[in-house]
Design a protein around this motif. Structure first.
Motif, PDB file in Angstrom:
ATOM      1  N   THR A   1       0.848  -1.188   0.000  1.00 43.16           N
ATOM      2  CA  THR A   1       0.000   0.000   0.000  1.00 43.16           C
ATOM      3  C   THR A   1       0.884   1.238   0.000  1.00 43.16           C
ATOM      4  N   GLU A   2       0.651   2.080  -0.966  1.00 45.34           N
ATOM      5  CA  GLU A   2       1.420   3.321  -1.070  1.00 45.34           C
ATOM      6  C   GLU A   2       0.588   4.479  -0.529  1.00 45.34           C
ATOM      7  N   SER A   3       1.235   5.335   0.283  1.00 42.84           N
ATOM      8  CA  SER A   3       0.583   6.526   0.824  1.00 42.84           C
ATOM      9  C   SER A   3       1.555   7.690   0.773  1.00 42.84           C
ATOM     10  N   GLN A   4       1.033   8.913   0.853  1.00 43.11           N
ATOM     11  CA  GLN A   4       1.856  10.109   0.783  1.00 43.11           C
ATOM     12  C   GLN A   4       1.664  10.954   2.045  1.00 43.11           C
ATOM     13  N   ASN A   5       2.759  11.452   2.562  1.00 42.01           N
ATOM     14  CA  ASN A   5       2.750  12.329   3.732  1.00 42.01           C
ATOM     15  C   ASN A   5       3.290  13.704   3.340  1.00 42.01           C
ATOM     16  N   VAL A   6       2.719  14.719   3.916  1.00 44.74           N
ATOM     17  CA  VAL A   6       3.138  16.098   3.659  1.00 44.74           C
ATOM     18  C   VAL A   6       3.940  16.595   4.859  1.00 44.74           C
ATOM     19  N   SER A   7       5.172  17.012   4.619  1.00 41.04           N
ATOM     20  CA  SER A   7       6.043  17.522   5.680  1.00 41.04           C
ATOM     21  C   SER A   7       6.159  19.039   5.551  1.00 41.04           C
ATOM     22  N   GLN A   8       5.745  19.744   6.611  1.00 44.18           N
ATOM     23  CA  GLN A   8       5.783  21.203   6.610  1.00 44.18           C
ATOM     24  C   GLN A   8       6.797  21.712   7.636  1.00 44.18           C
ATOM     25  N   PRO A   9       7.460  22.851   7.363  1.00 48.61           N
ATOM     26  CA  PRO A   9       8.415  23.426   8.334  1.00 48.61           C
ATOM     27  C   PRO A   9       7.684  24.015   9.543  1.00 48.61           C
ATOM     28  N   ALA A  10       8.411  24.254  10.621  1.00 47.96           N
ATOM     29  CA  ALA A  10       7.811  24.833  11.821  1.00 47.96           C
ATOM     30  C   ALA A  10       7.386  26.276  11.552  1.00 47.96           C
ATOM     31  N   ALA A  11       6.537  26.769  12.441  1.00 51.62           N
ATOM     32  CA  ALA A  11       6.048  28.137  12.291  1.00 51.62           C
ATOM     33  C   ALA A  11       7.196  29.137  12.381  1.00 51.62           C
ATOM     34  N   PHE A  12       7.138  30.175  11.558  1.00 52.18           N
ATOM     35  CA  PHE A  12       8.117  31.277  11.497  1.00 52.18           C
ATOM     36  C   PHE A  12       9.509  30.793  11.084  1.00 52.18           C
ATOM     37  N   ALA A  13       9.594  29.563  10.512  1.00 49.90           N
ATOM     38  CA  ALA A  13      10.896  29.115  10.017  1.00 49.90           C
ATOM     39  C   ALA A  13      11.226  29.857   8.742  1.00 49.90           C
ATOM     40  N   ARG A  14      12.497  30.319   8.630  1.00 52.63           N
ATOM     41  CA  ARG A  14      12.875  31.151   7.502  1.00 52.63           C
ATOM     42  C   ARG A  14      13.280  30.315   6.275  1.00 52.63           C
ATOM     43  N   ARG A  15      13.943  29.175   6.470  1.00 50.35           N
ATOM     44  CA  ARG A  15      14.458  28.419   5.333  1.00 50.35           C
ATOM     45  C   ARG A  15      13.699  27.108   5.085  1.00 50.35           C
ATOM     46  N   GLY A  16      12.725  26.801   5.831  1.00 48.62           N
ATOM     47  CA  GLY A  16      11.967  25.553   5.625  1.00 48.62           C
ATOM     48  C   GLY A  16      11.042  25.633   4.430  1.00 48.62           C
ATOM     49  N   ARG A  17      10.690  24.470   3.882  1.00 44.89           N
ATOM     50  CA  ARG A  17       9.737  24.388   2.766  1.00 44.89           C
ATOM     51  C   ARG A  17       8.929  23.104   2.888  1.00 44.89           C
ATOM     52  N   THR A  18       7.782  23.126   2.331  1.00 43.47           N
ATOM     53  CA  THR A  18       6.860  21.975   2.394  1.00 43.47           C
ATOM     54  C   THR A  18       7.252  20.948   1.340  1.00 43.47           C
ATOM     55  N   VAL A  19       7.372  19.696   1.739  1.00 41.48           N
ATOM     56  CA  VAL A  19       7.693  18.614   0.813  1.00 41.48           C
ATOM     57  C   VAL A  19       6.708  17.459   1.010  1.00 41.48           C
ATOM     58  N   VAL A  20       6.562  16.653  -0.039  1.00 33.59           N
ATOM     59  CA  VAL A  20       5.680  15.466  -0.019  1.00 33.59           C
ATOM     60  C   VAL A  20       6.566  14.226  -0.035  1.00 33.59           C
ATOM     61  N   THR A  21       6.363  13.351   0.918  1.00 32.31           N
ATOM     62  CA  THR A  21       7.151  12.122   1.018  1.00 32.31           C
ATOM     63  C   THR A  21       6.239  10.908   0.856  1.00 32.31           C
ATOM     64  N   GLY A  22       6.801   9.876   0.242  1.00 32.39           N
ATOM     65  CA  GLY A  22       6.039   8.651   0.062  1.00 32.39           C
ATOM     66  C   GLY A  22       6.332   7.630   1.140  1.00 32.39           C
ATOM     67  N   GLU A  23       5.321   6.817   1.428  1.00 40.00           N
ATOM     68  CA  GLU A  23       5.461   5.785   2.453  1.00 40.00           C
ATOM     69  C   GLU A  23       4.820   4.498   1.948  1.00 40.00           C
ATOM     70  N   SER A  24       5.567   3.389   2.062  1.00 41.00           N
ATOM     71  CA  SER A  24       5.075   2.086   1.599  1.00 41.00           C
ATOM     72  C   SER A  24       4.803   1.190   2.796  1.00 41.00           C
TER      73      SER A  24
END
Length: 382
Positions: free
Chosen positions: A302-325
């Motif tokens: 089963t394949e699923s996708q998780n969304v990883s977001q940076p902490a609040a007020f983080a200056r260099r963070g960005r949102t990425v999508v990661t896969g999980e099997s």
């Protein structure tokens, strides 16, 4: 006492006495249900069908004929036919013959077919005709493998299929409209030579080769007619002395066809159709002691996708999508079943049903049994 008597000279006579008829009737009453007529077990050598084939044109179609820009041979055939009637088309003429279709014709010429008798023919489209419904076959010769004409075909087609097409390109087809039949559509024009009355004996050929059945047939004929009448040749053929006169030979063969014989049991076989999963097991199939287990291993991913977001007020963070099997393995538990020596067909089928094997799994089990030497039967895969 011989039931049929004939002399060794040319004027042989067939005599079926009253006692012979009574004995045949009594023997028919005491025969078991397993006995079969000789007529159903053998064929007579030299008495056979012959295949005929031909080419022709079907006309009168309602716009469902060949598209002549793609089937050039249809136009060539029409030109050739018109030329025989004194009509010559211009070389630059390209007629659009939506109501004409080029077809192949085939038929089976039965044994002893006489000149003037009619036979059925089958007509099939050779080009891209949509349907032959409503068409008529023009006169066409039917030839044998020797290239000689044995029948002439012509008539109106009977087509079981039907097709309909819409302006948007949609189409509905029922059965096959591009083939049809013409009952009694061909007339026999030439006889096929045969050797029915040319020899002093006739040869009976068994439909399925079997030494035991051939021997039983030979014994039955010699018992009913007289010793030395029949001689076994091999596992298929039996030579039988017969009158040479045609009318007497017909009566003799008619008597032979009514003799009842118990055919031998077929060998132990298992027939497996790998395409459809059909399995046929003969009644004489036996197995040596063995144990079999059947189970299945199921792996699900089963394949699923998780969304990883940076902490609040983080200056260099960005949102990425990661896969999980997620991998799960499920192996069903199955019991091992023990087969004893001499297992019968009924027991084998019951045991396989208890194991829970599907037809595909049963094929694998049977093949493994054959390789192990535990299966006492011929395994045939078709």
């Amino acid at each position: 006492m011989s039931l049929i008597r004939y002399s060794k000279g040319d004027n042989r006579q067939v005599l079926i006495t009253i006692s012979a008829i009574i004995l045949v009737l009594v023997s028919g009453l005491v025969n078991t249900a397993k006995a079969e007529r000789l007529k159903d077990l053998v064929s007579i050598s030299g008495i056979r069908t012959n295949q005929l084939v031909g080419y022709g044109l079907v006309v009168g179609l309602d716009g469902t004929g060949d598209q002549t820009n793609q089937t050039v041979f249809t136009v060539q055939s029409l030109r050739s036919m018109l030329r025989r009637y004194g009509i010559t088309l211009p070389k630059n003429a390209n007629p659009r013959l939506d109501n004409v279709a080029a077809v192949s014709i085939h038929a089976v010429l039965p044994p002893f077919a006489k000149i003037g008798q009619n036979i059925d023919i089958t007509v099939s489209s050779l080009g891209n005709a949509d349907s032959l419904r409503g068409g008529s076959l023009l006169l066409a010769p039917l030839k044998g493998i020797d290239g000689q004409t044995y029948a002439m075909a012509q008539g109106n087609l009977v087509v079981g299929g039907f097709g309909a097409k819409g302006n948007d390109g949609s189409r509905v087809v029922v059965n096959v409209p591009s083939a049809g039949r013409i009952p009694n559509g061909a007339t026999v024009e030439k006889l096929v030579p045969n050797t029915f009355s040319s020899n002093d004996k006739i040869t009976l050929n068994l439909h399925a080769a079997d030494f035991t059945t051939v021997n039983r047939i030979t014994v039955a004929i010699n018992r009913m007619i007289g010793p030395g009448t029949a001689h076994s040749v091999d596992a298929v053929s039996i030579d039988v002395n017969a009158p040479k006169d045609s009318s007497q030979r017909v009566a003799f063969i008619s008597f032979l066809e009514g003799i009842s014989v118990d055919p031998a049991d077929p060998p132990a076989r298992i027939i497996v159709n790998a395409r459809t999963g059909t399995i046929v097991i003969g009644q004489h199939v036996r197995v040596l002691p063995f144990a079999v287990t059947h189970g299945s291993l199921t792996v699900s991913i089963t394949e699923s996708q998780n969304v990883s977001q940076p902490a609040a007020f983080a200056r260099r963070g960005r949102t990425v999508v990661t896969g999980e099997s997620d991998i799960n393995i499920d192996q069903k538990k199955s019991h091992m079943y023990l087969f004893e020596t001499g297992v019968t067909l009924r027991e084998l089928v019951r045991a396989v049903n208890e194991v829970g094997a599907a037809p595909g799994d049963l094929m694998a089990i049977l093949e493994a049994l054959k390789q192990s030497g535990a299966l006492r039967a011929e395994l045939i895969v078709i």
